[in-house]
Design an enzyme around this catalytic site. Structure first.
Site, PDB file in Angstrom:
ATOM      1  N   LYS A   1       0.835  -1.217   0.000  1.00 12.72           N
ATOM      2  CA  LYS A   1       0.000   0.000   0.000  1.00 12.72           C
ATOM      3  C   LYS A   1       0.866   1.262   0.000  1.00 12.72           C
ATOM      4  O   LYS A   1       1.903   1.292   0.688  1.00 12.72           O
ATOM      5  CB  LYS A   1      -0.860  -0.041   1.265  1.00 12.72           C
ATOM      6  CG  LYS A   1      -1.823   1.096   1.432  1.00 12.72           C
ATOM      7  CD  LYS A   1      -2.601   0.915   2.739  1.00 12.72           C
ATOM      8  CE  LYS A   1      -3.656   1.972   2.917  1.00 12.72           C
ATOM      9  NZ  LYS A   1      -4.470   1.746   4.129  1.00 12.72           N
TER      10      LYS A   1
ATOM     11  N   SER B   1      -9.267   2.330   3.176  1.00 13.94           N
ATOM     12  CA  SER B   1      -8.284   3.030   2.370  1.00 13.94           C
ATOM     13  C   SER B   1      -7.317   2.106   1.623  1.00 13.94           C
ATOM     14  O   SER B   1      -6.592   2.584   0.750  1.00 13.94           O
ATOM     15  CB  SER B   1      -7.471   3.986   3.249  1.00 13.94           C
ATOM     16  OG  SER B   1      -6.714   3.264   4.201  1.00 13.94           O
ATOM     17  N   SER B   2      -7.321   0.793   1.924  1.00 12.38           N
ATOM     18  CA  SER B   2      -6.422  -0.096   1.163  1.00 12.38           C
ATOM     19  C   SER B   2      -7.110  -0.534  -0.133  1.00 12.38           C
ATOM     20  O   SER B   2      -7.084  -1.717  -0.495  1.00 12.38           O
ATOM     21  CB  SER B   2      -6.031  -1.308   2.006  1.00 12.38           C
ATOM     22  OG  SER B   2      -5.641  -0.926   3.300  1.00 12.38           O
TER      23      SER B   2
ATOM     24  N   ILE C   1      -7.352   0.494  10.563  1.00 11.80           N
ATOM     25  CA  ILE C   1      -7.696   0.951  11.918  1.00 11.80           C
ATOM     26  C   ILE C   1      -9.177   0.689  12.106  1.00 11.80           C
ATOM     27  O   ILE C   1      -9.579  -0.090  12.955  1.00 11.80           O
ATOM     28  CB  ILE C   1      -7.352   2.445  12.120  1.00 11.80           C
ATOM     29  CG1 ILE C   1      -5.839   2.631  12.041  1.00 11.80           C
ATOM     30  CG2 ILE C   1      -7.874   2.938  13.467  1.00 11.80           C
ATOM     31  CD1 ILE C   1      -5.381   4.073  12.022  1.00 11.80           C
ATOM     32  N   GLY C   2      -9.995   1.325  11.233  1.00  6.31           N
ATOM     33  CA  GLY C   2     -11.440   1.153  11.344  1.00  6.31           C
ATOM     34  C   GLY C   2     -12.039   0.443  10.147  1.00  6.31           C
ATOM     35  O   GLY C   2     -13.149   0.763   9.727  1.00  6.31           O
ATOM     36  N   GLY C   3     -11.288  -0.481   9.549  1.00  9.42           N
ATOM     37  CA  GLY C   3     -11.850  -1.234   8.416  1.00  9.42           C
ATOM     38  C   GLY C   3     -11.110  -1.044   7.111  1.00  9.42           C
ATOM     39  O   GLY C   3     -11.544  -1.527   6.073  1.00  9.42           O
ATOM     40  N   SER C   4      -9.977  -0.344   7.136  1.00  9.11           N
ATOM     41  CA  SER C   4      -9.275   0.022   5.898  1.00  9.11           C
ATOM     42  C   SER C   4      -8.759  -1.142   5.065  1.00  9.11           C
ATOM     43  O   SER C   4      -8.496  -0.984   3.876  1.00  9.11           O
ATOM     44  CB  SER C   4      -8.111   0.964   6.206  1.00  9.11           C
ATOM     45  OG  SER C   4      -8.581   2.290   6.220  1.00  9.11           O
TER      46      SER C   4
END
Ligand SMILES: *[C@@H]1O[C@H](CO)[C@@H](O)[C@H](O)[C@H]1NC(C)=O
Length: 276
Positions: free
Chosen positions: A152, A227-228, A248-251
């Site tokens: 990434k 974000s990934s 962190i929160g689902g990335s």
């Protein structure tokens, strides 16, 4: 303005002062606009140069990979269709060389990113590392011997920028590999490309003004998740056997779900954060 600046017969002088103040503000405004403009054009320049460089890299890579023939040969297609566990097994036994595995995934990733714009930059000297792995005696092969991996954008890879989709962070290459990347390299993996993220990464979309828009595999009008996002699309479309994202929160989990692959978040504290 102090009172004695304003003569009693003041209309004309008052207007003169007004004009002077107006001129000063106009000059300040122009200076500010020009400054903004020059920062912007510097950033546009950086982005343009980088995209030109990447286009050049892809041309070179395509030339190397095709050498007069096809990009996706039958053998390469067979390699990229192997499940990861079988790819690892065949790399371990030497039935597939690290160089062959790398070329197969470079070829597939070139195809995939033309459709979805998920790769940001290809690592051109990855073949040197694959060749070095192929020269190792069998007893020195690590558990990930010759496995190509994608990384990434935001995860440090020596010599590459971690841009977060911001032009400001172009031309500031990472001095070393993130601990996570280095660990996989030490186990035998071969980083071969970096992948797209949403700008600043705080989003489940996947676009930014540096690398552009990554689209969803099934519907180009939809986001791939973030974000990934670039990782998830590349892996799901078969252009990488294993990708490194962050979550962190689902990335990692959200784009994996949107794209149709598996996104895994290790237990908190399991992975070193240096270089992420
Ligand atoms: C970091 O990764 C790059 C890219 O794969 C590699 O060329 C370099 O040798 C690595 N650094 C170290 C210290 O192994």
């Amino acid at each position: 303005m102090s009172a004695h600046w304003l003569p009693s017969a003041g209309d004309v002088d008052g207007r003169a002062v007004g004009v002077a103040c107006g001129t000063v503000s106009a000059v300040a405004l122009l200076w500010w606009l020009r400054k903004g403009h020059s920062v912007k054009s510097e950033y546009y320049g950086r982005v343009r140069r980088r995209l030109d460089l990447e286009r050049h890299r892809r041309q070179l890579l395509t030339q190397q990979l095709t050498a007069g023939g096809q990009l996706m040969t039958v053998r390469r297609q067979l390699i990229v269709e192997l499940p990861l566990a079988q790819l690892i097994e065949q790399l371990q036994s030497g039935k597939i060389t690290a160089t062959e595995a790398l070329r197969a995934y470079q070829a597939k990733a070139l195809e995939v990113t033309q459709l979805y714009n998920c790769v940001t930059e290809f690592v051109l000297n990855a073949d040197e590392r694959a060749a070095a792995l192929d020269a190792l005696p069998e007893s020195k092969r690590g558990p990930l011997h010759g496995v190509p991996i994608s990384v990434k954008d935001s995860i440090d890879l020596e010599g590459f920028d971690s841009t977060l989709g911001l032009a400001k962070y172009l031309d500031r290459p990472a001095a070393s590999n993130a601990t996570l990347v280095q660990t996989l390299i030490d186990l035998g993996a071969v980083p071969f490309c970096k992948t797209n993220v949403p700008q600043t990464m705080l989003s489940f979309g996947c676009s930014n003004p540096v690398w552009g828009v990554t689209t969803n595999i099934r519907d180009p009008a939809r986001v791939p998740g973030g974000s990934s996002g670039g990782e998830a699309v590349l892996v799901a479309a078969g252009g990488s056997p294993l990708g490194l994202g962050s979550d962190i929160g689902g990335s990692a989990r959200v784009p994996a779900l949107f794209s149709g692959c598996c996104g895994f978040k290790p237990t908190c504290g399991r992975v070193r954060y240096r270089g992420l």
